[in-house]
Design a protein around this motif. Structure first.
Motif, mmCIF file in Angstrom:
data_model
loop_
_atom_site.group_PDB
_atom_site.id
_atom_site.type_symbol
_atom_site.label_atom_id
_atom_site.label_comp_id
_atom_site.label_asym_id
_atom_site.label_seq_id
_atom_site.Cartn_x
_atom_site.Cartn_y
_atom_site.Cartn_z
ATOM 1 N N GLU A 64 0.834 -1.209 0.000
ATOM 2 C CA GLU A 64 0.000 0.000 0.000
ATOM 3 C C GLU A 64 0.863 1.251 0.000
ATOM 4 O O GLU A 64 0.567 2.232 -0.712
ATOM 5 C CB GLU A 64 -0.917 0.003 1.225
ATOM 6 C CG GLU A 64 -1.791 1.259 1.319
ATOM 7 C CD GLU A 64 -2.581 1.370 2.613
ATOM 8 O OE1 GLU A 64 -3.136 2.461 2.856
ATOM 9 O OE2 GLU A 64 -2.601 0.392 3.386
ATOM 10 N N LEU A 65 1.929 1.238 0.796
ATOM 11 C CA LEU A 65 2.832 2.383 0.839
ATOM 12 C C LEU A 65 3.412 2.651 -0.545
ATOM 13 O O LEU A 65 3.401 3.799 -1.028
ATOM 14 C CB LEU A 65 3.954 2.120 1.841
ATOM 15 C CG LEU A 65 4.996 3.229 2.016
ATOM 16 C CD1 LEU A 65 4.376 4.447 2.696
ATOM 17 C CD2 LEU A 65 6.196 2.717 2.826
ATOM 18 N N ALA A 66 3.916 1.605 -1.201
ATOM 19 C CA ALA A 66 4.522 1.774 -2.523
ATOM 20 C C ALA A 66 3.509 2.270 -3.546
ATOM 21 O O ALA A 66 3.851 3.047 -4.449
ATOM 22 C CB ALA A 66 5.143 0.458 -2.982
ATOM 23 N N ARG A 67 2.255 1.853 -3.394
ATOM 24 C CA ARG A 67 1.201 2.287 -4.328
ATOM 25 C C ARG A 67 0.922 3.774 -4.212
ATOM 26 O O ARG A 67 0.558 4.428 -5.199
ATOM 27 C CB ARG A 67 -0.072 1.476 -4.061
ATOM 28 C CG ARG A 67 -1.268 1.861 -4.922
ATOM 29 C CD ARG A 67 -2.470 0.984 -4.615
ATOM 30 N NE ARG A 67 -2.862 1.048 -3.210
ATOM 31 C CZ ARG A 67 -3.568 2.038 -2.681
ATOM 32 N NH1 ARG A 67 -3.939 3.077 -3.426
ATOM 33 N NH2 ARG A 67 -3.896 2.013 -1.401
ATOM 34 N N ARG A 68 1.134 4.342 -3.035
ATOM 35 C CA ARG A 68 0.735 5.724 -2.768
ATOM 36 C C ARG A 68 1.855 6.743 -2.962
ATOM 37 O O ARG A 68 1.607 7.953 -2.857
ATOM 38 C CB ARG A 68 0.221 5.833 -1.333
ATOM 39 C CG ARG A 68 -1.066 5.046 -1.078
ATOM 40 C CD ARG A 68 -1.483 5.107 0.381
ATOM 41 N NE ARG A 68 -1.593 6.477 0.868
ATOM 42 C CZ ARG A 68 -1.897 6.786 2.127
ATOM 43 N NH1 ARG A 68 -2.109 5.807 3.016
ATOM 44 N NH2 ARG A 68 -1.988 8.040 2.511
ATOM 45 N N VAL A 69 3.082 6.284 -3.230
ATOM 46 C CA VAL A 69 4.212 7.222 -3.232
ATOM 47 C C VAL A 69 4.998 7.115 -4.539
ATOM 48 O O VAL A 69 4.743 6.251 -5.377
ATOM 49 C CB VAL A 69 5.141 6.967 -2.027
ATOM 50 C CG1 VAL A 69 4.372 7.112 -0.717
ATOM 51 C CG2 VAL A 69 5.793 5.583 -2.113
ATOM 52 N N ASP A 70 5.983 7.996 -4.671
ATOM 53 C CA ASP A 70 6.824 8.029 -5.870
ATOM 54 C C ASP A 70 8.182 7.386 -5.654
ATOM 55 O O ASP A 70 8.893 7.102 -6.623
ATOM 56 C CB ASP A 70 7.014 9.486 -6.311
ATOM 57 C CG ASP A 70 5.694 10.164 -6.616
ATOM 58 O OD1 ASP A 70 5.072 9.805 -7.636
ATOM 59 O OD2 ASP A 70 5.278 11.030 -5.824
ATOM 60 N N ALA A 71 8.567 7.169 -4.413
ATOM 61 C CA ALA A 71 9.810 6.491 -4.072
ATOM 62 C C ALA A 71 9.693 5.998 -2.638
ATOM 63 O O ALA A 71 8.925 6.549 -1.844
ATOM 64 C CB ALA A 71 11.017 7.415 -4.224
ATOM 65 N N VAL A 72 10.458 4.969 -2.302
ATOM 66 C CA VAL A 72 10.407 4.366 -0.969
ATOM 67 C C VAL A 72 11.807 4.307 -0.384
ATOM 68 O O VAL A 72 12.784 4.005 -1.076
ATOM 69 C CB VAL A 72 9.801 2.943 -1.019
ATOM 70 C CG1 VAL A 72 9.918 2.252 0.343
ATOM 71 C CG2 VAL A 72 8.343 2.984 -1.461
ATOM 72 N N THR A 73 11.910 4.609 0.901
ATOM 73 C CA THR A 73 13.137 4.423 1.656
ATOM 74 C C THR A 73 12.773 3.856 3.023
ATOM 75 O O THR A 73 11.608 3.515 3.269
ATOM 76 C CB THR A 73 13.923 5.749 1.769
ATOM 77 O OG1 THR A 73 15.213 5.479 2.342
ATOM 78 C CG2 THR A 73 13.191 6.769 2.639
ATOM 79 N N PHE A 74 13.742 3.754 3.906
ATOM 80 C CA PHE A 74 13.489 3.199 5.240
ATOM 81 C C PHE A 74 14.403 3.896 6.233
ATOM 82 O O PHE A 74 15.490 4.362 5.881
ATOM 83 C CB PHE A 74 13.711 1.686 5.266
ATOM 84 C CG PHE A 74 14.971 1.241 4.577
ATOM 85 C CD1 PHE A 74 16.176 1.171 5.264
ATOM 86 C CD2 PHE A 74 14.961 0.902 3.233
ATOM 87 C CE1 PHE A 74 17.333 0.776 4.629
ATOM 88 C CE2 PHE A 74 16.132 0.511 2.577
ATOM 89 C CZ PHE A 74 17.320 0.446 3.281
ATOM 90 N N GLU A 75 13.946 3.974 7.488
ATOM 91 C CA GLU A 75 14.755 4.593 8.533
ATOM 92 C C GLU A 75 15.091 3.606 9.639
ATOM 93 O O GLU A 75 15.621 3.988 10.672
ATOM 94 C CB GLU A 75 14.045 5.826 9.108
ATOM 95 C CG GLU A 75 12.667 5.567 9.685
ATOM 96 C CD GLU A 75 12.605 5.707 11.202
ATOM 97 O OE1 GLU A 75 12.822 6.795 11.721
ATOM 98 O OE2 GLU A 75 12.307 4.675 11.856
ATOM 99 N N ILE A 76 14.805 2.337 9.375
ATOM 100 C CA ILE A 76 15.062 1.305 10.374
ATOM 101 C C ILE A 76 15.427 0.014 9.657
ATOM 102 O O ILE A 76 14.845 -0.328 8.618
ATOM 103 C CB ILE A 76 13.827 1.106 11.284
ATOM 104 C CG1 ILE A 76 14.153 0.206 12.457
ATOM 105 C CG2 ILE A 76 12.619 0.600 10.511
ATOM 106 C CD1 ILE A 76 13.090 0.230 13.554
#
Length: 393
Positions: A64-76
């Motif tokens: 769902e996160l990937a569907r809603r955004v233009d790029a993905v990263t992580f902080e953990i």
């Protein structure tokens, strides 16, 4: 690339203080954040566009996160590399740093093996699985630091073992797969925040001295109180580390300066790192802004020092968990040379990182900061930090 504003939306797995500071840096760039975190109203929630409440490795939630955004990263590092890669592929969304890099770094043994195979200097290390095996390693190395291969941070998952008789208890405390690393007689701990951007661009921030107690970072001093030779070697090692890692973003590279004058890699974090918080006030572009830029494939900002800076972590000074109320804040707000950052955590417990402050010296020459000036700045940061308390006294 043609960049227009309003900008894209960035998805972040994890909604802690790092995501909070990422959002604060992204907003002036016209970039919105959506975070995924299992804690409702997580620390980043007040400053992001939305939060998906779910576990870090929840495949449906990451999708769902990937569907809603233009790029993905992580902080953990608790994010699941396979889940991230699948979500990115399914929605045609870039994921940075690369999930494969996260997978390598998550296992400290695999991380050390990858560095050693690339010829990067690291302490002596070995995998251990039994008390008998650990006893032999302790005898050979004359004592070791036993580390959980996965999941340890801020002193958790690290157990010093000085005598063979302590091996069984140490392994039991780790409670899983472990790696033993030689004890080092080091002069100081240092760190370099490295950047990887689009088209292979790399940059590094000035070398930072990190001061630990009880395996927890207490203060960071920039620039480090190290010789020019050590600083040059640390920068060189950091650039070699960046060559080993795939994907864009900020990488926190923790190092040892040994008493023999060697620079060895301790650990790597594939994200902004506590060692680089000073960059918010002390560098031309903060590590958080540069992480956003890098993940999106935008041009990197300058990483130059604009003022010597010391960051002091604000840790829980209570005896047990209680609602968080930080007192004496006016002492920092009234200081002309300091900036306070609150992480928005509802509860405080012993030694929990609740915020930080950064003291800067605007009058010092960034290119010629004396050791006395850095020592005075460190004392100033400690004085301000030690005046804060969560105790109702």
């Amino acid at each position: 690339m043609s960049i227009t504003l309003p900008g894209p939306t960035l998805g972040v797995v994890g909604g802690g203080q790092l995501a909070r500071m990422l959002a604060e840096a992204a907003a002036p760039l016209g970039v919105d954040l959506v975070v995924l975190d299992p804690t409702p109203d997580c620390p980043a929630a007040p400053v992001v566009s939305d939060q998906i409440v779910a576990d870090f490795d929840d495949a449906a939630a990451v999708d769902e996160l990937a569907r809603r955004v233009d790029a993905v990263t992580f902080e953990i590092e608790l994010a699941d590399p396979d889940v991230l890669a699948a979500a990115g592929d399914d929605h045609g969304v870039p994921v940075h740093p690369a999930p494969g890099t996260l997978e390598t770094i998550q296992d400290k043994l695999v991380q050390k093996e990858a560095l050693a195979d690339a010829g990067i200097p690291v302490p002596e290390f070995v995998a251990v699985a039994t008390a008998e095996g650990l006893e032999r390693v302790v005898e050979e190395f004359g004592g070791v630091m036993l580390k959980a291969r996965e999941g340890g941070y801020d002193g958790r998952g690290n157990v010093p073992v000085e005598a063979p008789a302590d091996a069984a208890d140490a392994l039991a405390e780790i409670g899983g797969a472990a790696m033993a690393e030689e004890f080092l007689d080091f002069e100081r701990e240092i760190a370099v925040m490295g950047l990887k951007g689009a088209d292979g661009e790399t940059r590094t921030y000035p070398v930072t001295e990190t001061v630990h107690r009880e395996e927890i970072l207490r203060e960071s001093v920039a620039p480090a109180r190290a010789s020019d030779e050590i600083v040059d070697e640390a920068q060189s090692v950091a650039r070699d580390v960046l060559d080993v890692l795939d994907g864009r973003g900020v990488f926190g590279i923790e190092l040892f300066e040994t008493r023999e004058g060697d620079v060895l890699v301790n650990e790597i974090a594939p994200r902004p790192h506590n060692s680089g918080h000073w960059t918010i006030e002390g560098a031309r572009t903060s590590q958080f802004e540069n992480h956003v830029r890098a993940v999106l494939g935008w041009p990197l900002g300058p990483a130059d020092l604009v003022a010597p800076a010391v960051t002091a972590n604000v840790l829980g000074d209570v005896d047990e968990t209680e609602p968080a109320t930080l007192r004496n804040v006016e002492t920092v707000l009234g200081a002309p040379d300091a900036d306070l950052h609150w992480y928005g955590k509802d509860d405080v417990y012993p030694l929990r990182k609740m915020g930080h402050l950064t003291a800067t010296d605007a009058d010092a020459d960034p290119d010629a900061v004396s050791l006395d000036e850095r020592a005075a700045l460190l004392d100033r940061a400690r004085e301000l930090r030690d005046g804060l308390t969560f105790r109702d006294e």
